[in-house]
Design an enzyme around this catalytic site. Structure first.
Site, mmCIF file in Angstrom:
data_model
loop_
_atom_site.group_PDB
_atom_site.id
_atom_site.type_symbol
_atom_site.label_atom_id
_atom_site.label_comp_id
_atom_site.label_asym_id
_atom_site.label_seq_id
_atom_site.Cartn_x
_atom_site.Cartn_y
_atom_site.Cartn_z
ATOM 1 N N TYR A 65 -3.221 -16.695 -9.138
ATOM 2 C CA TYR A 65 -4.627 -16.270 -9.220
ATOM 3 C C TYR A 65 -4.786 -14.794 -8.859
ATOM 4 C CZ TYR A 65 -5.544 -21.146 -9.857
ATOM 5 O OH TYR A 65 -5.542 -22.426 -10.382
ATOM 6 N N GLU A 85 7.518 -12.330 -12.530
ATOM 7 C CA GLU A 85 7.339 -13.738 -12.147
ATOM 8 C C GLU A 85 8.704 -14.414 -12.027
ATOM 9 O OE1 GLU A 85 4.871 -16.012 -11.244
ATOM 10 O OE2 GLU A 85 6.671 -17.240 -11.067
ATOM 11 N N GLY A 159 0.299 -21.317 -9.166
ATOM 12 C CA GLY A 159 -0.219 -22.617 -8.757
ATOM 13 C C GLY A 159 -1.125 -23.268 -9.788
ATOM 14 N N GLY A 164 -4.457 -29.502 -9.201
ATOM 15 C CA GLY A 164 -5.400 -30.468 -9.737
ATOM 16 C C GLY A 164 -6.588 -29.827 -10.419
ATOM 17 N N GLU A 403 -11.043 -35.434 -0.626
ATOM 18 C CA GLU A 403 -11.149 -35.739 -2.045
ATOM 19 C C GLU A 403 -10.625 -37.127 -2.342
ATOM 20 O OE1 GLU A 403 -9.411 -32.244 -2.784
ATOM 21 O OE2 GLU A 403 -11.380 -31.306 -2.954
ATOM 22 N N HIS A 488 -1.800 -26.185 0.103
ATOM 23 C CA HIS A 488 -2.735 -25.065 0.215
ATOM 24 C C HIS A 488 -2.284 -24.039 1.251
ATOM 25 C CE1 HIS A 488 -6.151 -28.079 -1.065
ATOM 26 N NE2 HIS A 488 -5.329 -27.799 -2.060
ATOM 27 N N GLY A 516 -3.429 -15.448 -1.773
ATOM 28 C CA GLY A 516 -3.826 -16.329 -0.679
ATOM 29 C C GLY A 516 -3.322 -15.896 0.688
ATOM 30 N N ASN A 526 -10.800 -26.755 -1.325
ATOM 31 C CA ASN A 526 -9.620 -26.295 -2.066
ATOM 32 C C ASN A 526 -9.719 -24.786 -2.291
ATOM 33 O OD1 ASN A 526 -10.954 -28.848 -2.889
ATOM 34 N ND2 ASN A 526 -8.898 -29.307 -3.562
ATOM 35 N N PHE A 528 -8.444 -22.180 -4.505
ATOM 36 C CA PHE A 528 -8.176 -21.144 -5.520
ATOM 37 C C PHE A 528 -9.406 -20.390 -6.002
ATOM 38 C CE2 PHE A 528 -7.910 -24.648 -8.909
ATOM 39 C CZ PHE A 528 -8.962 -24.200 -9.695
#
Ligand code: FAE
Length: 547
Positions: A65, A85, A159, A164, A403, A488, A516, A526, A528
């Site tokens: 992200y 990457e 990620g 999810g 969740e 996370h 992050g 969560n 992101f």
């Protein structure tokens, strides 16, 4: 045109005008339409790895992200960007015609350089379910530290490939707990909306939710939360909800309804491969090198930075090593990747001016998993979508947001599974271990007890109301709580401590953290969307101020 040039530093300055001129395009064009063309363009771009001796105006380490936001906005401001990457491109189907494998049939594509799967839910009816796999640069890294396993995505998209897709903006009243030095008005008026639009966040259609067999498990979760007096909230997601309804109707190939979870999603999920990354590539100023792992960053003799990297094959062997230079380097290797790099570089002398805050303030976002056994009249369904869409909010009273998660095995289990995000106060530190030449993390498994206590504020009451018990067969033999992992990871180069208030690393000009690692350990939900919004805020300031 490659983003790399050998012309030396300072060819183009970062300008506010250039940045503003470009900002409009990502949201509409890339997030919502033009996907196939972008994807095709992306595939061809990935095949031009950075050359040894190359020079980049900006080099971004990692394509999750933070890295994707940085690359897009820099490119829109006229800056040439090289993204590096360590994982694969994930743009080529395997022999089964699919790019990604399913949860229930994990193969060589599933794990990063492991010979056995390491599933978070690793037992069923008390039996272990992990299996042997060939060692391969697979998509999910289960990285083991002494007290915790940290799950992370590997590949172009970071990620976003494995997660999810739950795209949750924290409640505004909790924001000062998450990022105390950041102006909440700016975040909620500008950067959260920008992130949500850029990521393509949406909500399940409530009427379909109420009727489809695929969300019976979540409706059971909602009913039981309500009967115990807890608010149940719908959780937005980046999954294409219209596509999911077409899956249900049988008119398109299945992914969320086809047991695709953890190891990538072949169709419906709007990962970064469908949003920010094609938008960045469409500028013509971004190049991405997959299977390249950055190993060192240090000041270059003539100014800027020298960046060393290893090119890997799919067994993880080093094919070749490369040395490039860059005017500016953005650390976007994720909380763990960025922290490990920076701690090692500081303590082995490549970046000795980094301050003592580097490596500190790491947390697990309070992750705790648990299953409950329902009464026989409360089946959760043999059909389960892999995309969660609802949660139980007891943050204010009990420090937990849980969740309702699927168990998409294809058979009835009568189990309700939850991922709880808790206000666990413990923070760990990364340190360089000269003896083993590794970076250690001093997280202790016992610290998870605080998270368990908070999760119990929800589930003890639900069990009491329903007359039910915890499952003891999902995470081991007679083991109730999964207290050994996090999905996370957050922190390690905290905003305003290791960096200034916009991610500029203290001690060096032209080095930034933009992932992050900036967030001190917890986002209450969560993470992101917050990582993306913070990156949008920080890169705007960095560009506006010429770096
Ligand atoms: P990240 O996305 O991890 O990207 C870092 C990238 O850097 C990766 O692609 C790495 O391979 C690469 N990299 C690392 N080291 C190097 C190096 N030395 N050289 C080159 N490349 C390198 O970072 N969050 C949510 O908000 N909602 C969810 O539903 C959710 N579900 C999740 C489920 C799973 C199974 C997992 C693992 C995570 C989940 N997360 C979820 C967490 C979320 O994906 C994570 O917070 C973000 O991906 C972190 O974004 P960053 O930009 O920090």
């Amino acid at each position: 045109m490659s983003a790399t040039s050998r012309q030396g530093p300072g060819r183009r300055s970062l300008s506010r005008r250039g940045f503003l001129a470009g900002t409009g395009s990502v949201v509409g064009a890339a997030a919502l339409g033009g996907f196939s063309a972008s994807r095709a363009a992306a595939a061809s771009r990935y095949s031009t790895p950075i050359g040894n001796g190359a020079h980049a105006q900006a080099l971004v380490i990692g394509t999750g992200y933070g890295g994707s936001v940085a690359a897009l906005r820099l490119a829109q401001a006229g800056v040439s960007v090289e993204m590096i990457e360590m994982g694969m491109a994930w743009d080529t189907p395997g022999s089964d015609g699919k790019i990604f494998c399913t949860l229930t049939s994990p193969d060589y594509r599933s794990y990063w350089l492991r010979t056995q799967t390491k599933a978070p839910l690793n037992y069923f009816l008390g039996f272990p379910i992990d299996r042997s796999i060939p060692k391969y640069t697979g998509i999910l890294d289960a990285e083991d530290f002494a007290g915790i396993t940290v799950y992370q995505g590997r590949g172009i998209g970071g990620g976003s490939l494995v997660n999810g897709g739950m795209a949750v903006t924290p409640k505004r009243e909790n924001f000062s707990y998450i990022l105390p030095s950041v102006n909440a008005d700016e975040m909620y008026n500008t950067y959260y909306p920008r992130a949500n639009a850029g990521l393509g966040v949406g909500l399940v259609d409530p009427t379909w939710f109420d009727n489809t067999a695929w969300y019976q498990f979540a409706r059971v979760g909602r009913k039981q939360a309500g009967r115990s007096g807890f608010p149940f909230v719908f959780v937005p997601d980046v999954y294409d909800w219209n596509y999911m309804q077409q899956e249900d109707a049988g008119t398109v190939p299945k992914s969320a309804l086809g047991q695709e979870l953890l190891y990538g999603n072949n169709y419906g999920k709007k990962s970064l491969q469908k949003t920010y990354i094609p938008a960045a590539l469409a500028t013509g100023k971004v190049n991405i090198s997959p299977l390249h792992k950055v190993t060192s960053v240090s000041p270059a003799p003539g100014g800027g930075y020298m960046v060393l990297m290893d090119q890997l094959d799919t067994s993880g062997n080093v094919v070749t090593s490369k040395q490039v230079t860059a005017d500016k380097v953005f650390f976007a290797a994720g909380s763990v990747g960025t922290s490990k790099l920076l701690v090692r570089l500081r303590d082995t002398g490549q970046l000795p001016n980094l301050n003592a805050a580097v490596g500190q303030g790491w947390g697990d976002n309070g992750n705790i998993m648990v299953g409950r056994a329902n009464q026989i009249w409360d089946p959760t369904g043999a059909k389960q979508s892999t995309v969660p869409c609802g949660g139980i909010d007891n943050w204010t009273a009990g420090g937990a947001f849980a969740e309702v998660a699927p168990i998409p095995t294809g058979i009835e289990t009568w189990a309700s599974l939850y991922l709880a995000i808790t206000k666990n106060p413990h923070r760990a530190q990364f340190t360089w271990n000269a003896a083993t030449q590794t970076v250690d993390l001093n997280w202790q498994q016992a610290w998870k007890q605080d998270g368990i206590t908070m999760a119990k504020s929800i589930f003890d009451r639900i069990n009491s109301t329903e007359g039910t018990i915890y499952r003891t067969d999902l995470f081991g033999v007679y083991k109730i709580w999964n207290d050994t992992l996090t999905y996370h990871p957050l922190g390690g180069a905290v905003l305003g401590q290791a960096t200034d208030d916009y991610g500029r690393l203290a001690g060096y000009q032209g080095l930034y953290v933009i992932d992050g690692a900036l967030i001190p350990g917890n986002t209450t939900v969560n993470p992101f969307v917050t990582i993306t919004a913070l990156a949008e805020r920080n890169i705007e300031n960095i560009i506006a101020n010429g770096g």
